[in-house]
Design an enzyme around this catalytic site. Structure first.
Site, short mmCIF file in Angstrom:
data_model
loop_
_atom_site.label_atom_id
_atom_site.label_comp_id
_atom_site.label_asym_id
_atom_site.label_seq_id
_atom_site.Cartn_x
_atom_site.Cartn_y
_atom_site.Cartn_z
N ASP A 1 2.59 34.36 -7.73
CA ASP A 1 1.56 33.87 -8.56
C ASP A 1 2.07 33.44 -10.10
OD1 ASP A 1 -0.70 32.80 -9.20
OD2 ASP A 1 -1.90 34.64 -9.56
N GLY A 2 1.36 32.49 -10.82
CA GLY A 2 1.96 32.19 -12.12
C GLY A 2 2.72 31.10 -12.29
N ASN A 3 3.22 30.16 -11.22
CA ASN A 3 4.24 29.19 -11.54
C ASN A 3 3.50 28.16 -12.59
OD1 ASN A 3 5.71 30.21 -9.51
ND2 ASN A 3 5.26 28.72 -8.22
N ASN B 1 -5.78 25.89 -1.86
CA ASN B 1 -4.91 25.13 -2.51
C ASN B 1 -5.06 23.65 -2.48
OD1 ASN B 1 -2.36 27.46 -2.55
ND2 ASN B 1 -3.69 27.16 -4.12
N ARG C 1 -6.58 21.55 -5.43
CA ARG C 1 -5.76 21.02 -6.61
C ARG C 1 -5.74 19.49 -6.61
NH1 ARG C 1 -1.30 25.74 -7.92
NH2 ARG C 1 -2.93 27.45 -7.55
C1 FPP Z 1 1.24 29.96 -7.27
O1 FPP Z 1 1.17 29.82 -8.62
C2 FPP Z 1 2.21 29.38 -6.50
C3 FPP Z 1 2.07 28.41 -5.41
C4 FPP Z 1 0.81 27.81 -5.14
C5 FPP Z 1 3.21 27.69 -4.67
C6 FPP Z 1 4.37 28.58 -4.43
C7 FPP Z 1 5.40 27.90 -3.75
C8 FPP Z 1 6.85 28.11 -4.13
C9 FPP Z 1 7.25 29.11 -4.98
C10 FPP Z 1 7.47 27.30 -3.06
C11 FPP Z 1 8.04 27.92 -2.03
C12 FPP Z 1 8.99 26.96 -1.10
C13 FPP Z 1 9.20 27.22 0.06
C14 FPP Z 1 9.88 26.01 0.91
C15 FPP Z 1 8.49 28.33 0.93
P1 FPP Z 1 0.15 28.98 -9.38
O2 FPP Z 1 0.25 27.38 -9.27
O3 FPP Z 1 -1.24 29.27 -8.67
O4 FPP Z 1 0.26 29.43 -10.82
P2 FPP Z 1 -1.03 29.59 -11.76
O5 FPP Z 1 -1.75 30.76 -11.37
O6 FPP Z 1 -0.16 29.85 -13.20
O7 FPP Z 1 -1.74 28.28 -11.86
#
Ligand code: FPP
Length: 266
Positions: free
Chosen positions: A31-33, A79, A82
């Site tokens: 989480d946190g991207n 998700n 979004r």
């Molecule tokens: C959560 O952060 C992350 C995700 C919804 C996506 C994670 C996916 C990857 C790291 C790619 C993996 C790839 C493969 C092929 C397995 P968020 O977007 O919810 O962050 P936020 O809470 O800050 O909005």
């Protein structure tokens, strides 16, 4: 110089780890991207891209350490709410990453499995998922489960439906429904439950992830955003896990002490 220090730090921490007490199965809510990218004034997609590199590092670290299974939450049933642009970006990213990394995954003897309802995904992604699973199905060194369009409640409801149908058709009797039966009908059938759940970004929720399977998992919350997570943070989580006293609802067994004795002492 900095790289040398990082390697030293990781080495120091990994020496503290008891190899006999490793979690065999670790689950991660990455989480946190989005917040990581926004804080840097970048589009959210940068955070997801950065997150892929981190996932690679954590697969390598956990395998090197001796863990056997990693289950990551890449896309939840929620998700889809979004913006379309972000959903499309993530779907393309999954395809791109799989295409690029599958040979290395295979060479590392990693078996990859996708858990969730793949139906709504584009045919092109389903095809890559299918061929990746087929290519790696006999690999034995490590299992990577990627949860996509996965929701824990949905999984449980589907099992309940399955049981109701089988009961209605006389295939099973209600008295035959037990935890073992339920386990064998889950998407994770045959895989042991995670001993450890790691969630990054400081959020303290399970967010519909592996609701059944996490019943007795130890939970480790890291304040670090997923794109900044790394081997060092992973080792910290393992060390913290090893300090836990896992009682599974029982009490710690004390030698030669009966229930009555422990009451008297308390
Ligand atoms: C959560 O952060 C992350 C995700 C919804 C996506 C994670 C996916 C990857 C790291 C790619 C993996 C790839 C493969 C092929 C397995 P968020 O977007 O919810 O962050 P936020 O809470 O800050 O909005």
């Amino acid at each position: 110089m900095i790289l040398g220090k990082i390697i030293d730090n990781n080495k120091n921490l990994s020496e503290k780890i008891d190899k006999q007490k490793l979690p065999e199965h670790v689950a991660i809510i990455m989480d946190g991207n989005g917040r990581w990218a926004t804080k840097k004034g970048l589009p959210r997609s940068f955070g997801h891209k950065q997150g892929v590199g981190v996932l690679k590092e954590i697969i390598k670290s956990s395998k090197k350490l001796g863990c056997k299974i990693l289950t990551v939450y890449a896309f939840s049933t929620e998700n889809w709410t979004r913006p379309t642009k972000e959903v499309d970006f993530l779907i393309n990213l999954f395809s791109e990453v799989l295409e690029r990394e599958i040979d290395e995954i295979h060479q590392e003897s990693i078996k990859i499995k996708f858990i969730g309802d793949l139906v709504p995904f584009p045919e092109s992604l389903k095809k890559i998922i299918n061929s990746s699973e087929t290519l790696t199905k006999n690999n034995k060194a490590f299992l990577l489960n990627v949860c996509v369009n996965y929701g824990g409640r949905q999984e449980i409801v589907n099992v309940a439906k399955d049981i109701a149908l089988k009961s209605f058709s006389g295939e099973i009797k209600p008295c035959e429904v037990n935890e073992e039966f339920f386990n064998s009908a889950l998407l994770t059938k045959g895989i042991k439950d995670p001993e450890l759940l790691i969630r990054t970004s400081g959020e303290k929720r399970i967010s519909n992830f592996l609701l059944w399977q996490l019943a007795y998992s130890e939970i480790y919350i890291s304040d670090v955003m997923w794109p900044d997570f790394n081997e060092l943070e992973f080792l910290k989580a393992i060390i913290d896990y090893q300090s836990r006293n896992r009682r599974f609802g029982g009490i710690e067994s004390l030698p030669n002490e009966s229930f009555e004795d422990s009451q008297c002492n308390s």
